[in-house]
Scaffold this motif. Structure first.
Motif, short mmCIF file in Angstrom:
data_model
loop_
_atom_site.label_atom_id
_atom_site.label_comp_id
_atom_site.label_asym_id
_atom_site.label_seq_id
_atom_site.Cartn_x
_atom_site.Cartn_y
_atom_site.Cartn_z
N PHE A 1 0.83 -1.20 0.00
CA PHE A 1 0.00 0.00 0.00
C PHE A 1 0.87 1.25 0.00
CE2 PHE A 1 -2.52 -3.32 1.92
CZ PHE A 1 -3.79 -3.14 1.37
N THR B 1 -3.83 9.10 3.38
CA THR B 1 -4.68 8.53 2.35
C THR B 1 -3.99 7.31 1.78
OG1 THR B 1 -5.60 10.69 1.79
CG2 THR B 1 -5.81 8.94 0.14
N HIS C 1 -3.85 3.70 -0.65
CA HIS C 1 -4.40 2.89 -1.73
C HIS C 1 -3.44 1.74 -2.04
CE1 HIS C 1 -1.63 4.91 -4.53
NE2 HIS C 1 -1.91 3.93 -5.39
N GLN C 2 -4.00 0.63 -2.51
CA GLN C 2 -3.19 -0.54 -2.80
C GLN C 2 -2.47 -0.36 -4.13
OE1 GLN C 2 -4.93 -4.49 -2.19
NE2 GLN C 2 -3.98 -5.19 -4.10
#
Length: 466
Positions: free
Chosen positions: A262, A268, A270-271
């Motif tokens: 990630f 914030t 996200h993968q």
């Protein structure tokens, strides 16, 4: 080759004429330096002379007439005692540097815009270096791969602003590189190693830190206290830092969770990628390697889809969790590079039903730290000088075969694993030892294991079992 022009018309000495040392001497000659080269090994001197490198016994040289001593990284700089050339150079007050330093100076002079990614760490640096280069190649960049990974840095293609130079750096090399200044500096981890050459953990850590302290952007694994402190120091100096972790999420940087990588930016998340099913990146340690490689690639601008593609196609490195073959339900893995317990721990953590081949020339710490992984080991096959010591540590916890040699260990482990009712068994060479008692280096040890495994006749693997 990268000609070194920073010493043009200056007299320099080169000591150590192995692979990188000979290339260094040639690069200096090509750049116009007045070179005197020498080695304690007469064969190396003869080989250099046959390659048109000027040679002369440095015992007979007045070091005060020299501009610098260019030292090969295998030559002791400080511990256990300085080499005689180092003593002479310090007495003459001339600088002592290595081939990475020559590269850094030439880059600043000739192609300061060339991307330079330098990687270090106690463990994982070769895999991370190779993976970074692979990600850039997948995205179509002109990549030059060298340094401690096996290709002398000055043997790479000439410096060019459009090229990316991905360079693995050992602590010995960094110690000879006072002005190292990569575009991206990667520091994976710091654990006890090479104290015979550096004297203390504090000095060893300070040398490793030099690589990221001089970087435009630092990528640092923060899963050990030494590296965490270094990252904090960089924060205080207001230098860009990308943290990586396989133990916990980070606010800014990259972290791994159950094989997925990630990216976090201002909390914030996200993968970026999923390592599940990528055999060359199996295990938590390879998740750290992958996170570091992804971070370095993203800093320079490799597109995320190309990173995912590159991860899936990465072939891995020989002798580092190398999946040699599968015979029936038995996977054979060559992890000969695991020359200490910390490195072997990574492999033991990556599998569940292990027939473990271990031993060789033991490090001082032995294998007591691996006790949490003993329940994963179905049987251990001990070889080399450390066999008796390891057997005492394993007594009552893991069944042991005193195999003695690699041939006996592979034969016995393959037979036992083939009879095992487990869904998948692994015959794992992860010695937790140096190789020097039986092999010239870990590569020769791993090659022998691979040859023995590939020569197995699956039809006879179970027939010969008594």
């Amino acid at each position: 080759m990268i000609p070194i022009t920073s010493f043009a018309d200056k007299k320099v000495a080169v000591f150590g004429l192995g692979g990188s040392g000979l290339v260094t001497a040639k690069a200096l000659v090509a750049g116009g330096a007045d070179v005197i080269a020498w080695d304690d090994n007469p064969d190396s001197v003869a080989n250099a002379a046959a390659s048109d490198v000027p040679t002369r016994d440095l015992h007979d040289i007045d070091f005060a007439t020299l501009e610098a001593l260019i030292l090969s990284p295998g030559v002791p700089l400080t511990h256990p005692q300085p080499h005689w050339t180092v003593v002479k150079a310090k007495a003459a007050k001339i600088e002592i540097i290595g081939d990475i330093e020559l590269f850094c100076r030439e880059r600043r002079a000739v192609a300061p815009g060339a991307t330079f990614i330098a990687i270090t760490g106690t463990n994982g640096k070769s895999t991370t270096t190779a993976l970074i280069a692979h990600l850039f190649k997948t995205d179509g960049w002109d990549v030059q791969l060298g340094g401690n990974i096996g290709t002398a840095i000055l043997s790479l293609e000439p410096l060019d602003s459009d090229r990316v130079y991905v360079v693995e750096c050992s602590s010995f090399q960094i110690d000879l590189t006072p002005s190292i200044d990569p575009t991206v500096g990667v520091l994976l981890n710091i654990t006890e190693d090479h104290l015979d050459r550096h004297g203390s953990m504090e000095r060893y850590a300070a040398i490793k830190a030099r690589l990221v302290l001089g970087a435009q952007t630092a990528v640092i694994g923060i899963d050990d206290d030494w590296c965490t402190t270094i990252a904090t120091d960089l924060d205080r100096a207001r230098k860009p830092v990308e943290r990586i972790s396989v133990r916990r999420p980070v606010t800014n940087g990259f972290f791994a969770d159950r094989g997925r990588i990630f990216e976090a930016e201002n909390a914030t998340v996200h993968q970026v990628a999923d390592l599940d099913g990528i055999g060359s990146l199996r295990g938590l340690h390879n998740a750290q390697n992958a996170a570091a490689a992804i971070a370095a690639a993203r800093v320079i601008g490799v597109a995320e889809p190309m990173i995912v593609k590159g991860l899936k196609s990465f072939p891995g490195l020989a002798h580092r969790m190398e999946e040699v073959t599968r015979i029936g339900k038995v996977l054979f893995v060559n992890d000969s590079k695991a020359t200490n317990a910390d490195a072997a721990e990574k492999a033991l953590a990556s599998f569940d039903h292990i027939y473990w081949i271990a031993g060789g020339k033991a490090k001082t710490s032995g294998i007591t730290s691996l006790a949490p992984y003993f329940p994963k080991i179905a049987k251990a096959y001990l070889i080399g000088a450390a066999a008796e010591e390891f057997a005492k540590t394993l007594e009552g916890k893991v069944p042991v075969v005193m195999a003695g040699t690699m041939e006996a260990a592979v034969k016995a482990a393959a037979s036992d694993a083939a009879l095992d009712a487990a869904k998948e068994s692994v015959v794992l060479l992860s010695p937790a030892c140096a190789s020097y008692d039986q092999y010239r280096n870990f590569e020769k040890r791993g090659d022998h294991f691979r040859d023995l495994v590939q020569a197995l006749n699956p039809a006879r693997t179970t027939v010969e079992v008594k």
